[in-house]
Design an enzyme around this catalytic site. Structure first.
Site, short mmCIF file in Angstrom:
data_model
loop_
_atom_site.label_atom_id
_atom_site.label_comp_id
_atom_site.label_asym_id
_atom_site.label_seq_id
_atom_site.Cartn_x
_atom_site.Cartn_y
_atom_site.Cartn_z
N ARG A 144 0.80 -1.24 0.00
CA ARG A 144 0.00 0.00 0.00
C ARG A 144 0.83 1.28 0.00
O ARG A 144 0.33 2.35 0.33
CB ARG A 144 -0.97 0.02 1.18
CG ARG A 144 -1.98 -1.08 1.11
CD ARG A 144 -3.25 -0.76 1.86
NE ARG A 144 -4.17 -1.87 1.70
CZ ARG A 144 -4.08 -3.01 2.38
NH1 ARG A 144 -3.13 -3.17 3.29
NH2 ARG A 144 -4.92 -3.98 2.15
N LYS B 49 3.46 11.78 -10.67
CA LYS B 49 2.56 10.93 -11.47
C LYS B 49 3.31 9.65 -11.79
O LYS B 49 4.40 9.68 -12.39
CB LYS B 49 2.19 11.63 -12.78
CG LYS B 49 1.04 12.58 -12.65
CD LYS B 49 0.55 12.94 -14.05
CE LYS B 49 -0.57 13.94 -14.01
NZ LYS B 49 -1.00 14.32 -15.37
N GLU C 6 10.18 17.85 -24.12
CA GLU C 6 9.53 18.31 -22.89
C GLU C 6 10.18 19.59 -22.36
O GLU C 6 9.53 20.39 -21.69
CB GLU C 6 9.53 17.21 -21.81
CG GLU C 6 8.89 15.89 -22.22
CD GLU C 6 7.37 15.78 -21.98
OE1 GLU C 6 6.69 16.83 -21.86
OE2 GLU C 6 6.88 14.63 -21.91
N LYS D 18 8.05 22.97 -14.04
CA LYS D 18 7.27 21.82 -13.58
C LYS D 18 6.96 21.96 -12.10
O LYS D 18 5.82 21.76 -11.66
CB LYS D 18 8.05 20.53 -13.86
CG LYS D 18 7.36 19.27 -13.37
CD LYS D 18 6.52 18.62 -14.44
CE LYS D 18 5.69 17.47 -13.93
NZ LYS D 18 5.86 16.23 -14.68
N GLU E 246 -3.86 17.67 -10.07
CA GLU E 246 -4.45 18.04 -11.36
C GLU E 246 -5.96 18.26 -11.28
O GLU E 246 -6.74 17.62 -11.98
CB GLU E 246 -4.12 16.99 -12.43
CG GLU E 246 -4.42 17.50 -13.84
CD GLU E 246 -3.75 16.70 -14.95
OE1 GLU E 246 -2.59 16.27 -14.77
OE2 GLU E 246 -4.38 16.54 -16.00
N ARG F 95 -2.66 22.22 -13.40
CA ARG F 95 -1.68 21.19 -13.78
C ARG F 95 -1.94 20.61 -15.17
O ARG F 95 -1.03 20.12 -15.83
CB ARG F 95 -1.63 20.07 -12.72
CG ARG F 95 -0.53 19.07 -13.02
CD ARG F 95 -0.28 18.09 -11.89
NE ARG F 95 0.74 17.15 -12.34
CZ ARG F 95 1.47 16.38 -11.56
NH1 ARG F 95 1.30 16.43 -10.26
NH2 ARG F 95 2.38 15.57 -12.06
N ASN G 159 -0.01 19.04 -20.00
CA ASN G 159 -0.34 18.11 -21.07
C ASN G 159 -0.32 18.75 -22.45
O ASN G 159 -0.82 18.17 -23.42
CB ASN G 159 -1.72 17.48 -20.81
CG ASN G 159 -1.70 16.57 -19.61
OD1 ASN G 159 -0.82 15.71 -19.50
ND2 ASN G 159 -2.62 16.77 -18.68
N HIS H 45 0.10 16.76 -25.60
CA HIS H 45 -0.03 15.35 -25.22
C HIS H 45 -1.32 14.69 -25.71
O HIS H 45 -1.41 13.46 -25.70
CB HIS H 45 0.09 15.18 -23.71
CG HIS H 45 1.51 15.26 -23.22
ND1 HIS H 45 2.29 16.39 -23.38
CD2 HIS H 45 2.32 14.35 -22.60
CE1 HIS H 45 3.49 16.17 -22.87
NE2 HIS H 45 3.53 14.94 -22.40
N HIS I 254 -0.21 11.41 -27.08
CA HIS I 254 -0.61 10.12 -26.49
C HIS I 254 -1.39 9.26 -27.49
O HIS I 254 -1.24 8.04 -27.53
CB HIS I 254 -1.45 10.33 -25.23
CG HIS I 254 -0.63 10.69 -24.02
ND1 HIS I 254 -1.18 11.21 -22.87
CD2 HIS I 254 0.69 10.60 -23.78
CE1 HIS I 254 -0.23 11.40 -21.98
NE2 HIS I 254 0.92 11.05 -22.50
N HIS J 98 8.27 9.00 -26.81
CA HIS J 98 7.31 9.90 -26.18
C HIS J 98 7.58 11.36 -26.62
O HIS J 98 6.67 12.08 -27.00
CB HIS J 98 7.37 9.76 -24.66
CG HIS J 98 6.42 10.68 -23.94
ND1 HIS J 98 5.06 10.53 -24.00
CD2 HIS J 98 6.65 11.77 -23.17
CE1 HIS J 98 4.49 11.48 -23.28
NE2 HIS J 98 5.43 12.25 -22.77
#
Ligand code: NAD
Ligand code: ZN
Length: 365
Positions: free
Chosen positions: A122, A143, A185, A227, A237, A241, A245, A248, A252, A265
Site C-alpha cells: 500500500r 505521477k 519536454e 514543472k 491536477e 496542472r 499536457n 499530449h 498520447h 514519447h
C-alpha cells in the site's frame, strides 16, 4: 543546483549536477533515511549495465543494504506484467514498509518503479534518479503508472518522491534519438510558461544538442522550475496542472495507435505541440507566428512536426476521445493564446481536430 517542490502536506528537493551519485548516502541521511532501511534499485536493461553498479557501490560502501531489480527497456514494457514481476522481486529481497525504492532510469523506469513504490504494501517511499533528459519532466510531480493496451497511463496514481537526484554525468551515453526526444519536454516547459525561456532555447539549440554541460544543466534546471511551479499549485491536477499536457492529446493518441513502438514519447509530443499550435489558431484565433515559431524551434532540435499517415485519422480521433481530460466523448485540448500562455479548452469541434490531423499528417519530417 537545487530546487524545492512545495506541496500541501510535504515538500521535496530536486538536485541537479555533476558527480551527485557519490553524494547519495549524504543526501539520504539528510532526508532521514538511515542505514537500517533496505533499498531496492529498479532500473531497465539499458541503464543497468551502465550505472546500476555505480549507484549500488556508493550505497553499499556507506552501509546500506541495496538490491537491484531489472526489467527490459522500452515503453512497451511499461505494463502490469512487469509491475507484478518487479513486486515479486521486492518481496523476495525482503523489502518492508520501511524500505525505499530507487528509480534509476528514464521516464519509463520512473513511472514503473514509482508505481511499484505506490502500490507495494500500500505504498513505500521512493527516490527518482533520472538518467534521460526527458526524465527532468517525469521525475518531478509524482505521477506514476503503467499503460493499458487501450491507452497511455490508464493505470496509475499520484505518489511523490522523497527526492530527485539528477546526476547529469550519465547523459553522454544517451543515444542521439533520446537526446533529441528529451528536448521535446524542455521545449514544452518553455512554450507553456516562459517566453524568455523560449528565446534562450532558440539561441542555444546547437550547444544543447551537443550536450554542453553548463547549458544542459541550465535547461534541466529551468524545465524543472516550471514543472515544480505548476505542480506546487495543483498537486493532483484539479486545475492548472492540466497545462503540462500541452501537445499530449495528439501525442498520447499517436503513441497508442502505433502500439508504443514507433515514436518515442518526446517525438509524439513534438508532433502534438505542432498540432496544438495549429488548433490554437483555429479555435482561439492565435497568431500564425505561434505555429511557425513553434515548428521552427522543434525542427531546430531535430524533432518531427508531422506524423506518418500510416496511422489512421479515425483511430487517432477515437484515442483522443478516450483522453483522460475528455468528458462525455468531446474533445479537450490544452491550447495556446500566445507564446508562453496556455489553457485547457473543452468542447472542441471534431471538424477542427480532423482538419489539424490532415495538416500535420504529411510524413515523418
Ligand atoms: P525511456 O525511459 O524509455 O528511456 C529511453 C531509452 O534510453 C531507453 O531505452 C532507456 O533504457 C535508455 N536510457 C536511459 N538512460 C540512459 C542513459 N543514461 N544512457 C543510455 N541509455 C539510457 O524513455 P524517456 O524518454 O526517458 O521517458 C518516456 C516515458 O516517460 C513515457 O512513458 C512517458 O509517458 C513518461 N513520462 C511521464 C511523466 C510523468 O509525469 N510521470 C512525464 C513525462 C513523461
Ligand atoms: Zn510527456
Amino acid at each position: 543546483r537545487s530546487l524545492t517542490v512545495s506541496l500541501d502536506q510535504s515538500c521535496y528537493s530536486i538536485h541537479i549536477g555533476s558527480g551527485l551519485y557519490r553524494l547519495l548516502p549524504e543526501l539520504l541521511q539528510k532526508a532521514g533515511v538511515g542505514r537500517d532501511r533496505k533499498l531496492m534499485i529498479i532500473t531497465d536493461s539499458e541503464v543497468a549495465p551502465r550505472y546500476a553498479d555505480r549507484v549500488k557501490s556508493c550505497l553499499d560502501f556507506a552501509g546500506y543494504e541495496t538490491g537491484v531489480s531489472v526489467f527490459p527497456a522500452g515503453e512497451s514494457n511499461k505494463n502490469l506484467q512487469q509491475l507484478e514481476r518487479l513486486i515479486g522481486e521486492c518481496l523476495q529481497f525482503g523489502l518492508d514498509r520501511s524500505s525505499l525504492i530507487l528509480a534509476l532510469g528514464g521516464g519509463v523506469v520512473g513511472d514503473v518503479a514509482g508505481f511499484v513504490a505506490a502500490t507495494y504494501m500500500r505504498g513505500i517511499p521512493f527516490i527518482q534518479l533520472p538518467t534521460t533528459l526527458l526524465a527532468h519532466d517525469s521525475s518531478v510531480g509524482g505521477k506514476v503508472g503503467v499503460n493499458h493496451p487501450l491507452g497511455k497511463n490508464y493505470i496509475g496514481s499520484f505518489h511523490q518522491p522523497v527526492m530527485v537526484v539528477f546526476d547529469v554525468d550519465v547523459l553522454h551515453t544517451l543515444p542521439k534519438r533520446e537526446i533529441v526526444s528529451g528536448f521535446a519536454e524542455v521545449v514544452k516547459h518553455a512554450l507553456i510558461w516562459d517566453v524568455s525561456f523560449v528565446k534562450w532555447l532558440e539561441e542555444n539549440t546547437e550547444a544543447l544538442l551537443s550536450l554542453e554541460p553548463a547549458k544542459v544543466e541550465e535547461a534541466i534546471y529551468r524545465g524543472c522550475r516550471v514543472k515544480a511551479a505548476v505542480v506546487s499549485q495543483d498537486e493532483k491536477e484539479s486545475g492548472i496542472r492540466a497545462i503540462l499536457n500541452y501537445g499530449h492529446t495528439i501525442g498520447h493518441a499517436l503513441e497508442a495507435v502505433s502500439g508504443y513502438q514507433y515514436y518515442t514519447h518526446g517525438e509524439a509530443v513534438a508532433i502534438g505541440m505542432a498540432g496544438a499550435a495549429r488548433l490554437s489558431q483555429k479555435v482561439l484565433g492565435s497568431s500564425p507566428e505561434l505555429i511557425t515559431r513553434t515548428e521552427e524551434l522543434l525542427q531546430a532540435f531535430q524533432l518531427p512536426v508531422r506524423y506518418d499517415q500510416a496511422w489512421l485519422e479515425r483511430d487517432m480521433l477515437q484515442a483522443m476521445k478516450r483522453d483522460k481530460k475528455a468528458r462525455r466523448g468531446e474533445y479537450a485540448f490544452v491550447l495556446s493564446r500566445s507564446m508562453g500562455q496556455v489553457e485547457l479548452i473543452r468542447g472542441i469541434e471534431e471538424v477542427h481536430v480532423s482538419q489539424v490531423l490532415k495538416e500535420i499528417g504529411g510524413g515523418t519530417g
